[in-house]
Design a protein around this motif. Sequence first.
Motif, PDB file in Angstrom:
ATOM      1  N   ILE A  30      35.628 -54.540  -0.229  1.00 31.34           N
ATOM      2  CA  ILE A  30      35.702 -55.609   0.758  1.00 31.34           C
ATOM      3  C   ILE A  30      36.292 -55.063   2.054  1.00 31.34           C
ATOM      4  CG2 ILE A  30      35.937 -57.374  -1.024  1.00 31.34           C
ATOM      5  CD1 ILE A  30      38.887 -57.548  -0.336  1.00 31.34           C
ATOM      6  N   ASP A  31      35.906 -55.670   3.155  1.00 29.25           N
ATOM      7  CA  ASP A  31      36.378 -55.254   4.475  1.00 29.25           C
ATOM      8  C   ASP A  31      37.708 -55.951   4.762  1.00 29.25           C
ATOM      9  OD1 ASP A  31      36.851 -54.664   7.098  1.00 29.25           O
ATOM     10  OD2 ASP A  31      34.857 -55.237   7.820  1.00 29.25           O
ATOM     11  N   PRO A  32      38.816 -55.204   4.859  1.00 30.43           N
ATOM     12  CA  PRO A  32      40.112 -55.844   5.069  1.00 30.43           C
ATOM     13  C   PRO A  32      40.229 -56.573   6.403  1.00 30.43           C
ATOM     14  CG  PRO A  32      40.308 -53.464   5.266  1.00 30.43           C
ATOM     15  CD  PRO A  32      38.938 -53.741   4.743  1.00 30.43           C
ATOM     16  N   THR A  33      39.443 -56.141   7.392  1.00 32.72           N
ATOM     17  CA  THR A  33      39.473 -56.823   8.686  1.00 32.72           C
ATOM     18  C   THR A  33      38.749 -58.164   8.603  1.00 32.72           C
ATOM     19  OG1 THR A  33      39.542 -54.699   9.853  1.00 32.72           O
ATOM     20  CG2 THR A  33      38.884 -56.640  11.118  1.00 32.72           C
ATOM     21  N   ALA A  34      37.601 -58.165   7.959  1.00 27.54           N
ATOM     22  CA  ALA A  34      36.825 -59.397   7.828  1.00 27.54           C
ATOM     23  C   ALA A  34      37.504 -60.416   6.922  1.00 27.54           C
ATOM     24  CB  ALA A  34      35.427 -59.082   7.299  1.00 27.54           C
ATOM     25  N   HIS A  35      38.330 -59.927   5.996  1.00 25.74           N
ATOM     26  CA  HIS A  35      38.986 -60.818   5.028  1.00 25.74           C
ATOM     27  C   HIS A  35      40.503 -60.829   5.233  1.00 25.74           C
ATOM     28  CE1 HIS A  35      35.260 -61.381   2.710  1.00 25.74           C
ATOM     29  NE2 HIS A  35      35.036 -60.096   2.941  1.00 25.74           N
TER      30      HIS A  35
END
Length: 253
Positions: free
Chosen positions: A162-167
């Motif tokens: 998962i993308d930590p920036t997007a989430h």
Amino acid sequence: MTANLTFVRLWRVLRTLVGDVRDGFVEISRHSLALLGLAVVAVTLTFMARPGLQMNVNEMLMSWLEERQAETLETPSSNDAAYRSTATSLKGLPNEQLAVTYWLSRRYRVSPEPLAALVTEAWSVGERSQIPPTLILAIMAIESKFNPFSAGTQGAMGLMQIDPTAHANELSTFGGRLAVFDPVTNLRIGTRHLQDLILQNETLENALRQYATNSGQSDDSQYVERVVNEQKLLEKLVTGQAATAIRRRSPGA
């Protein structure tokens, strides 16, 4: 005339009484301060004569302060990844979860105890989200081979990439950006992301293709095929365990 004399006498008596009370209070305060000073001097001389006693008193005070501090510390939240175990005992696992755990452990060379925690969580999250746990585990297998510290070329991280920036908002609930490396947290957020994609797309294949794009996979068509094949293998294990359980319960078995 008599009334005036009586008033004057009463006034003198009250003034004398107030003066005596004031003088007495001053005298008592003076003696009390003197006694307090003597007590301080006595304690100081005692500590100077017996250094060990001073150390004992200091230790008692520090112990008391530490206990008070411990009482005021906030109990760690269950959502905080740092306080959550990432391994589970194999004892008590349902047969289908146990079979999946051992199979994945051998296939990806991961200890069964950490995998048991992921399998258990996948079943729990899958029940709540109406997503097959075998699909959740299949995505983890293809995305990271169950390495919770894996990182993709486009910034995706963890088990389900998962993308930590997007989430960032979801990760803040579990302690912040670094929670992306917590296996259970990554599993929960990744499954929620998959659920959103399934609702947005007409077919599961399209949802998986979009998941592949978001996680940085270069070939989404091959990605879908690999995930589907992995899920089929896991479903065979689950179905086989269910059939064995039915046979065991059958009166003619």
